[in-house]
Motif scaffolding. Structure first.
Motif, PDB file in Angstrom:
ATOM      1  N   GLN A  18      76.531   3.944  83.378  1.00  0.00           N
ATOM      2  CA  GLN A  18      78.217   4.672  83.378  1.00  0.00           C
ATOM      3  C   GLN A  18      78.897   4.385  84.485  1.00  0.00           C
ATOM      4  OE1 GLN A  18      79.302   6.036  80.235  1.00  0.00           O
ATOM      5  NE2 GLN A  18      81.148   6.466  81.652  1.00  0.00           N
ATOM      6  N   HIS A  19      78.433   4.454  85.874  1.00  0.00           N
ATOM      7  CA  HIS A  19      79.363   4.154  86.794  1.00  0.00           C
ATOM      8  C   HIS A  19      80.034   3.155  87.031  1.00  0.00           C
ATOM      9  CE1 HIS A  19      76.695   7.716  88.986  1.00  0.00           C
ATOM     10  NE2 HIS A  19      77.644   7.706  87.675  1.00  0.00           N
ATOM     11  N   SER A  21      80.969   1.055  84.113  1.00  0.00           N
ATOM     12  CA  SER A  21      81.678   1.257  83.892  1.00  0.00           C
ATOM     13  C   SER A  21      82.655   1.644  83.924  1.00  0.00           C
ATOM     14  CB  SER A  21      81.388   1.960  82.464  1.00  0.00           C
ATOM     15  OG  SER A  21      82.576   1.313  81.624  1.00  0.00           O
ATOM     16  N   GLU A  22      83.021   3.381  84.962  1.00  0.00           N
ATOM     17  CA  GLU A  22      84.145   3.635  85.712  1.00  0.00           C
ATOM     18  C   GLU A  22      84.857   3.343  86.306  1.00  0.00           C
ATOM     19  OE1 GLU A  22      82.182   7.489  86.469  1.00  0.00           O
ATOM     20  OE2 GLU A  22      81.970   8.040  83.971  1.00  0.00           O
ATOM     21  N   GLN A  25      87.209   0.400  85.341  1.00  0.00           N
ATOM     22  CA  GLN A  25      87.766   0.764  83.977  1.00  0.00           C
ATOM     23  C   GLN A  25      89.057   1.697  84.767  1.00  0.00           C
ATOM     24  OE1 GLN A  25      86.576   3.701  81.211  1.00  0.00           O
ATOM     25  NE2 GLN A  25      85.645   1.877  80.279  1.00  0.00           N
ATOM     26  N   PHE A  26      88.986   2.464  85.796  1.00  0.00           N
ATOM     27  CA  PHE A  26      89.822   2.372  87.149  1.00  0.00           C
ATOM     28  C   PHE A  26      90.402   1.547  87.814  1.00  0.00           C
ATOM     29  CE2 PHE A  26      90.702   3.994  91.710  1.00  0.00           C
ATOM     30  CZ  PHE A  26      91.202   4.842  91.068  1.00  0.00           C
ATOM     31  N   SER A  29      92.984  -0.358  85.661  1.00  0.00           N
ATOM     32  CA  SER A  29      94.081   0.916  85.183  1.00  0.00           C
ATOM     33  C   SER A  29      94.773   1.431  86.018  1.00  0.00           C
ATOM     34  CB  SER A  29      93.691   2.385  84.920  1.00  0.00           C
ATOM     35  OG  SER A  29      93.447   3.129  86.060  1.00  0.00           O
ATOM     36  N   LYS A  75      84.786   7.632  95.124  1.00  0.00           N
ATOM     37  CA  LYS A  75      84.071   9.112  93.713  1.00  0.00           C
ATOM     38  C   LYS A  75      85.163  10.495  93.697  1.00  0.00           C
ATOM     39  CE  LYS A  75      79.725   8.280  94.210  1.00  0.00           C
ATOM     40  NZ  LYS A  75      78.383   8.905  94.839  1.00  0.00           N
ATOM     41  N   HIS A  78      88.568   8.713  91.979  1.00  0.00           N
ATOM     42  CA  HIS A  78      87.965   8.535  90.799  1.00  0.00           C
ATOM     43  C   HIS A  78      88.418   9.660  90.038  1.00  0.00           C
ATOM     44  CE1 HIS A  78      86.914   7.153  87.067  1.00  0.00           C
ATOM     45  NE2 HIS A  78      86.156   7.920  87.280  1.00  0.00           N
ATOM     46  N   LYS A  79      88.041  11.052  90.655  1.00  0.00           N
ATOM     47  CA  LYS A  79      88.566  12.418  89.845  1.00  0.00           C
ATOM     48  C   LYS A  79      89.435  12.986  89.974  1.00  0.00           C
ATOM     49  CE  LYS A  79      83.142  13.006  90.330  1.00  0.00           C
ATOM     50  NZ  LYS A  79      82.212  13.931  90.405  1.00  0.00           N
TER      51      LYS A  79
END
Length: 83
Positions: A18-19, A21-22, A25-26, A29, A75, A78-79
């Motif tokens: 998951q991490h 993938s995130e 994607q970030f 994008s 991190k 990303h948030k």
């Protein structure tokens, strides 16, 4: 400088997948160019990642801008918060 993402193409951990993938994607994008290094391709790559992080048990994904470790900064960005 270039962004490097150490990742694992083979992982039994849902959280690691998951991490990873995130992160991908970030970066995609934001149209940020990066290179990937698969730690499962060689123990040398895994040891290089762990040495750069400064943690002998570090797990992927790990993000670097050149030689600068960006894990905590990534991190926060990303948030959507300021680091």
């Amino acid at each position: 400088m270039s962004i490097t993402v150490y990742f694992s193409s083979v992982s039994g951990s849902r959280e690691v997948k998951q991490h990873q993938s995130e992160i991908f994607q970030f970066l995609d994008s934001k149209k940020i160019k990066y290179r990937t290094l698969d730690i499962t391709s060689s123990t040398d790559v895994k040891e290089e990642m762990r040495k750069k992080v400064g943690n002998p048990s570090a797990m992927p994904p790990q993000v670097f801008n050149g030689d600068k470790y960006c894990g905590l900064m990534f991190k926060a960005l990303h948030k959507g918060s300021q680091y």
